[in-house]
Scaffold this active site. Structure first.
Site, PDB file in Angstrom:
ATOM      1  CB  THR A 121     -14.841   5.969  16.142  1.00 42.83           C
ATOM      2  OG1 THR A 121     -15.815   6.657  15.066  1.00 42.83           O
ATOM      3  CG2 THR A 121     -16.318   6.009  16.715  1.00 42.83           C
ATOM      4  CG  LEU A 125     -13.433  12.705   8.341  1.00 43.80           C
ATOM      5  CD1 LEU A 125     -12.426  12.356   8.498  1.00 43.80           C
ATOM      6  CD2 LEU A 125     -13.338  14.527   8.224  1.00 43.80           C
ATOM      7  CE  LYS A 134      -3.990   0.612   2.186  1.00 46.12           C
ATOM      8  NZ  LYS A 134      -4.636   1.222   3.697  1.00 46.12           N
ATOM      9  NE  ARG A 136     -15.258  -0.158   5.089  1.00 47.05           N
ATOM     10  CZ  ARG A 136     -14.443   0.593   6.004  1.00 47.05           C
ATOM     11  NH1 ARG A 136     -14.270   0.114   7.125  1.00 47.05           N
ATOM     12  NH2 ARG A 136     -14.514   1.882   5.242  1.00 47.05           N
ATOM     13  CB  CYS A 188     -19.385   4.901  10.837  1.00 45.42           C
ATOM     14  SG  CYS A 188     -17.784   5.726  10.813  1.00 45.42           S
ATOM     15  CB  THR A 204     -12.166   0.612  15.776  1.00 40.74           C
ATOM     16  OG1 THR A 204     -13.026   1.592  15.110  1.00 40.74           O
ATOM     17  CG2 THR A 204     -10.465   1.344  16.642  1.00 40.74           C
TER      18      THR A 204
HETATM   19  C1  UDX Z   1     -21.433   8.511   9.119  1.00 40.50           C
HETATM   20  C2  UDX Z   1     -21.301   9.934   9.870  1.00 40.50           C
HETATM   21  O1  UDX Z   1     -21.980  11.084   8.696  1.00 40.50           O
HETATM   22  C3  UDX Z   1     -20.091  11.159   9.606  1.00 40.50           C
HETATM   23  O2  UDX Z   1     -20.393  12.238  10.134  1.00 40.50           O
HETATM   24  C4  UDX Z   1     -19.034  10.244  10.449  1.00 40.50           C
HETATM   25  O3  UDX Z   1     -18.078  10.761  10.519  1.00 40.50           O
HETATM   26  C5  UDX Z   1     -18.968   8.833  10.348  1.00 40.50           C
HETATM   27  O4  UDX Z   1     -20.445   8.253   9.896  1.00 40.50           O
HETATM   28  P1  UDX Z   1     -21.000   8.098   6.261  1.00 40.50           P
HETATM   29  O5  UDX Z   1     -20.287   6.473   7.348  1.00 40.50           O
HETATM   30  O6  UDX Z   1     -19.824   8.180   5.392  1.00 40.50           O
HETATM   31  O7  UDX Z   1     -20.768   9.079   7.963  1.00 40.50           O
HETATM   32  O8  UDX Z   1     -22.100   7.495   6.294  1.00 40.50           O
HETATM   33  P2  UDX Z   1     -24.175   9.073   6.380  1.00 40.50           P
HETATM   34  O9  UDX Z   1     -24.587   9.688   5.362  1.00 40.50           O
HETATM   35  O10 UDX Z   1     -23.545   9.867   7.098  1.00 40.50           O
HETATM   36  O11 UDX Z   1     -24.887   7.817   6.029  1.00 40.50           O
HETATM   37  C6  UDX Z   1     -24.423   6.617   6.881  1.00 40.50           C
HETATM   38  C7  UDX Z   1     -26.309   5.568   6.485  1.00 40.50           C
HETATM   39  O12 UDX Z   1     -27.375   6.516   6.542  1.00 40.50           O
HETATM   40  C8  UDX Z   1     -25.955   4.666   5.524  1.00 40.50           C
HETATM   41  O13 UDX Z   1     -26.340   3.421   5.249  1.00 40.50           O
HETATM   42  C9  UDX Z   1     -26.912   6.615   4.448  1.00 40.50           C
HETATM   43  O14 UDX Z   1     -27.595   6.018   3.063  1.00 40.50           O
HETATM   44  C10 UDX Z   1     -28.122   6.000   5.606  1.00 40.50           C
HETATM   45  N1  UDX Z   1     -28.864   7.330   5.430  1.00 40.50           N
HETATM   46  C11 UDX Z   1     -28.903   8.795   5.471  1.00 40.50           C
HETATM   47  C12 UDX Z   1     -30.191   7.264   4.800  1.00 40.50           C
HETATM   48  O15 UDX Z   1     -30.743   6.095   4.603  1.00 40.50           O
HETATM   49  N2  UDX Z   1     -30.657   8.638   4.502  1.00 40.50           N
HETATM   50  C13 UDX Z   1     -30.322   9.739   5.321  1.00 40.50           C
HETATM   51  O16 UDX Z   1     -31.113  10.994   5.179  1.00 40.50           O
HETATM   52  C14 UDX Z   1     -28.945  10.136   5.506  1.00 40.50           C
END
Ligand code: UDX
Length: 427
Positions: A122, A149, A36, A326, A256, A87
């Protein structure tokens, strides 16, 4: 400008490292994976995040960013050690700290006196305090500075954050970390380490619970003849509720929300607190994912016809704008369908290989190939391109024209005008 070691060249490490370099710091990113690191040195980024390869390339060129193998090679000269390590969850939902333990073992003796260890990943509440005890060096402070993020928007989230949270045992240590972000315009909240750690978990668990609530209301909308789009807009105007994270979907997922909610539940259990509310939200999400699969089954007159037919799936990643699979809700829904004997042909703009965990799913090269001869089409990820395709052609290609739009990205009236049967979420 500070000399910073970033330990871990994964999604968080690369975003954090490239962004800190962009702010003018002298950053070295370390990873244990030699291949990597070689790829990174050659300018190849092993993951997809909008703008990241450009930001890495710019900063390598400016000599603000370099890559090395082995944490100690980055840490020996650093004033700050940013731990951006995986993690993963253990089977009981607790956090596997293996990567942290080995990185700490490696850097503990080489860290310069007065340098600061910053937990960016986290981590369960209490980790910073435990690490502080463990490293057994009074000249090193451990700080919690969680990332917020969101994939697909990570660079923007880093450089224009809603807040910067710094959990530290002393005001002086917190001020040194805050200084790294001096050029970023955002509120800085300084807390103790346990509170900073809890802020991160609570943010993700709160958003996950908000989505569970919305998905439950979407189900209720279907039963009482209301439209979730209008309901969400109506409640979202209230600033106490807010208009974001109100879109229903197949269920929430990603790297997350599932992991962090389970970890918070575990923290509560360890503390002797029965966090029933969060536990129920997690369970309801799993049921909602099953319900989404059931919507597909329901469009077939019988299980036999379902098993004899083919289902087209659009979208495999856990959301649009990422190549991350994931804990993807799409994969969970597909697994439920496979359990019932489905034959599936899937398309995703970011996934071009057969997935080992989904034996039995064919991957199509384009969205039209996926729907050829299909008895139903299910949209599971909200890629924008899906709403701009030629639906006349799609109707001709499909055996029977039924669309289950689990992301509500299509306009029902337009789709019905083409002659499709349309099933949305909460509509
Ligand atoms: C999330 C947090 O937003 C971020 O602040 C943290 O640091 C990491 O976890 P991420 O995992 O990239 O980020 O995804 P996010 O955009 O928050 O969406 C999470 C899940 O919720 C996805 O499955 C997404 O499709 C779903 N989602 C999100 C919905 O179903 N409806 C929405 O209105 C928003």
């Amino acid at each position: 400008m500070a000399n910073i070691a970033v330990i871990g060249a994964g999604y968080v490490g690369l975003t954090v490292g490239a962004s800190l370099a962009h702010l003018g710091h002298d950053v070295t990113i370390a990873d244990i994976d030699e291949t990597k690191v070689e790829l990174l040195k050659a300018g190849k980024i092993p993951l997809f995040e909008i703008g990241l390869s450009e930001l890495v390339a710019d900063n390598v060129r400016n000599k603000n960013l370099k890559f090395v193998v082995g944490a100690s090679n980055a840490s020996s000269a650093a004033e700050f050690h940013f731990l951006c390590l995986p993690t993963p969850p253990n089977l009981d939902g607790s956090t596997d700290m293996g990567y942290f333990d080995s990185a700490i073992n490696e850097i503990e003796k080489v860290m310069k006196p007065g340098s600061i260890l910053v937990n960016k990943s986290t981590l369960p509440v209490g980790t910073a305090a435990r690490l502080q005890d463990r490293i057994n060096r009074n000249d090193i402070q451990v700080v919690s500075n969680p990332e917020f993020l969101s994939e697909g928007n990570a660079l923007h989230d880093f450089l224009h954050p809603s807040r910067i949270v710094i959990g530290a045992a002393s005001a002086e240590t917190a001020a040194r970390v805050a200084e790294l972000y001096a050029n970023i315009d955002a509120p800085v909240l300084i807390t103790d380490t346990a509170s900073a750690e809890l802020i991160k978990h609570t943010s993700n668990a709160f958003l996950a619970m908000k989505l569970t609530f919305v998905n439950e209301i979407a189900t209720l909308c279907e039963l009482v003849g209301a439209d979730i789009i209008d309901v969400a807009q109506g409640i979202g105007y209230d600033p106490r509720i807010g208009s974001s994270y109100l879109k229903p979907g197949p269920g929430w997922g990603g790297s997350c929300f599932p992991k962090d909610s389970a970890s918070l539940l575990q923290t509560a259990q360890n503390a002797g607190f029965d966090f029933e509310f969060l536990e129920k939200a997690i369970k309801l999400n799993q049921e909602h994912l099953k319900r989404t699969a059931q919507k597909v089954l329901d469009v077939f007159p019988s299980l036999k016809e379902f098993q004899d037919g083919t289902i087209a799936v659009w979208g495999l990643t856990f959301k649009a704008g990422t190549d991350d699979l994931r804990s993807s809700p799409s994969l969970v829904v597909i697994e439920h369908l496979l359990d019932k004997g489905a034959r599936i042909c899937a398309y995703d703009p970011m996934v071009h290989e057969l997935l080992p965990q989904l034996d039995g799913v064919t991957i199509a090269n384009d969205p039209y190939a996926a729907v050829e001869g299909a008895n139903a089409l299910v949209i599971l990820t909200e890629w924008e391109e899906f709403s701009t395709l030629n639906f006349e052609k799609i109707k001709k290609l499909m055996k029977s024209p039924t669309i289950i739009d689990a992301r509500n990205i299509l306009q029902r009236s337009e789709i019905e005008a083409y002659g499709f049967d349309y099933v949305g979420m909460g509509r």
